[in-house]
Write an enzyme that holds these catalytic residues in place. Structure first.
Site, mmCIF file in Angstrom:
data_model
loop_
_atom_site.group_PDB
_atom_site.id
_atom_site.type_symbol
_atom_site.label_atom_id
_atom_site.label_comp_id
_atom_site.label_asym_id
_atom_site.label_seq_id
_atom_site.Cartn_x
_atom_site.Cartn_y
_atom_site.Cartn_z
ATOM 1 N N GLU A 180 -5.954 -3.968 0.127
ATOM 2 C CA GLU A 180 -6.243 -2.788 -0.682
ATOM 3 C C GLU A 180 -5.771 -3.037 -2.124
ATOM 4 O O GLU A 180 -4.676 -3.552 -2.327
ATOM 5 C CB GLU A 180 -5.437 -1.626 -0.093
ATOM 6 C CG GLU A 180 -6.088 -0.303 -0.208
ATOM 7 C CD GLU A 180 -5.145 0.804 0.267
ATOM 8 O OE1 GLU A 180 -4.015 0.521 0.700
ATOM 9 O OE2 GLU A 180 -5.573 1.955 0.184
ATOM 10 N N TYR B 194 0.283 -0.760 -9.818
ATOM 11 C CA TYR B 194 0.911 -1.870 -10.547
ATOM 12 C C TYR B 194 0.215 -2.091 -11.889
ATOM 13 O O TYR B 194 0.858 -2.138 -12.944
ATOM 14 C CB TYR B 194 0.853 -3.151 -9.707
ATOM 15 C CG TYR B 194 1.207 -4.383 -10.496
ATOM 16 C CD1 TYR B 194 2.516 -4.629 -10.876
ATOM 17 C CD2 TYR B 194 0.218 -5.280 -10.900
ATOM 18 C CE1 TYR B 194 2.846 -5.740 -11.637
ATOM 19 C CE2 TYR B 194 0.534 -6.389 -11.657
ATOM 20 C CZ TYR B 194 1.848 -6.619 -12.025
ATOM 21 O OH TYR B 194 2.167 -7.712 -12.784
#
Ligand code: UD2
Length: 294
Positions: free
Chosen positions: A261, A139
């Site tokens: 994570e 991202y």
């Protein structure tokens, strides 16, 4: 003026759209409703339903436009861990497609919504825009790629740009009902249902929460500004830990699960640049913003 808001039915995009319309501008929205519904399309906006990855939809949306607010994105860090390719496609390639459409239609200016996630983990020191990015998730990487495409088009083709790095945006209309929802709407929803709150990790991670209406205001200020190519943090300058956040909400019970994570431990903004270049100061405190969500 006539503006295009990509992702204009989404959480932040719908606030930007409303503020533009309040200020007398006309707005076209392009949205594929991948994370929103038609209910949040402003009744006075023109809608082009489609993806920013679709050149035909983009061409239709961008005709006659004076400037673009680019908010359409895959916004979830964990979703990007699961499907990095999709995140990269929408956030990086999607931004490139918008720039290409702007170039061919001679649209002058873009305000781009990037993210503080590009900084990675810097400890508790507030992030300044000149830090070398250290993306920790697909991202963050995809948003950074979008930033670089914009800087390249500013340099090569003279498209004026302002790049915002948002910290954790919250406010009314933010949905709790997806596994990728943001922490505040999830917590408020759990409290409404008298369910326990889940904290990923020990809860000492910190975030700088900025109210969505302040973010929308920053977008309008950026479009009116006369500088270009700048990266600007949009946060409050105050970070709190998740444990402190839960104290404001009075939960019945807190459950801890392993840290996520790709999660950043500490995130806080230095907002001097926003103050200096845009005369931007956030108006709504976390407590005031939370009240508007109840
Ligand atoms: C947010 C934005 C992201 C990016 C980033 C900037 C969302 C969904 N994501 O990512 O787009 O701009 O900020 O730094 O707005 N958490 C819990 N319990 C829960 C949910 C979350 O403990 O039920 C934790 C989570 O592990 C993280 C923190 O809360 O440490 C914030 O998580 P988030 O998903 O709201 O936002 P973040 O910072 O990953």
């Amino acid at each position: 003026m006539k503006y295009l808001v990509t992702g204009g039915a989404g959480f932040i995009g719908s606030f930007v759209t409303a503020k533009l319309i309040e200020n007398g501008h006309s707005v076209t929205i392009i949205d594929d409703f991948s994370s929103s519904t038609k209910e949040t399309v402003h009744p006075k906006a023109t809608l082009v339903e489609g993806s920013i990855l679709d050149p035909a939809a983009l061409k239709k949306a961008i005709q006659g436009i004076d400037g673009v607010f680019h908010l359409a994105a895959e916004v979830s860090v964990p979703a990007s861990m699961k499907n990095p390719q999709k995140t990269l496609q929408v956030n990086a390639l999607g931004t490139l497609r918008i720039l290409e459409a702007m170039k061919s239609q001679k649209v002058d200016k873009i305000v781009y919504s990037s993210t503080s996630a590009v900084y990675g983990d810097r400890g508790q020191t507030p992030n300044t825009e000149d830090l070398t990015p250290r993306p920790l998730s697909p991202y963050a990487y995809s948003k950074l790629q979008g930033e670089y495409f914009i800087k390249t088009y500013t340099h090569l083709h003279g498209i004026k740009s302002v790049i915002f790095r948002y910290f954790n945006v919250f406010g009314p209309g933010q949905k709790p009902d997806s596994p990728y929802a943001a922490v505040i709407p999830i917590f408020l929803d759990r409290i409404r249902q008298q369910k326990p709150l889940t904290i990923f990790g020990d809860g000492t991670q910190t975030r700088d929460f900025i109210f969505v209406n302040d973010v929308a205001q920053a977008n309008l200020l950026a479009m009116q500004s006369d500088f270009s190519g700048e990266v600007i943090n949009i946060g409050t300058g105050h970070a709190i830990s998740l444990l402190e956040l839960t104290k404001l909400l009075n939960p019945t019970q807190i459950i801890h699960e392993p840290a996520r994570e790709g999660d950043i431990l500490h995130s806080s903004a230095n907002i001097e640049k926003a103050k200096t270049l845009l005369s931007f100061t956030p108006k709504t405190t976390l407590q005031e913003g939370l009240k508007e969500m109840l």
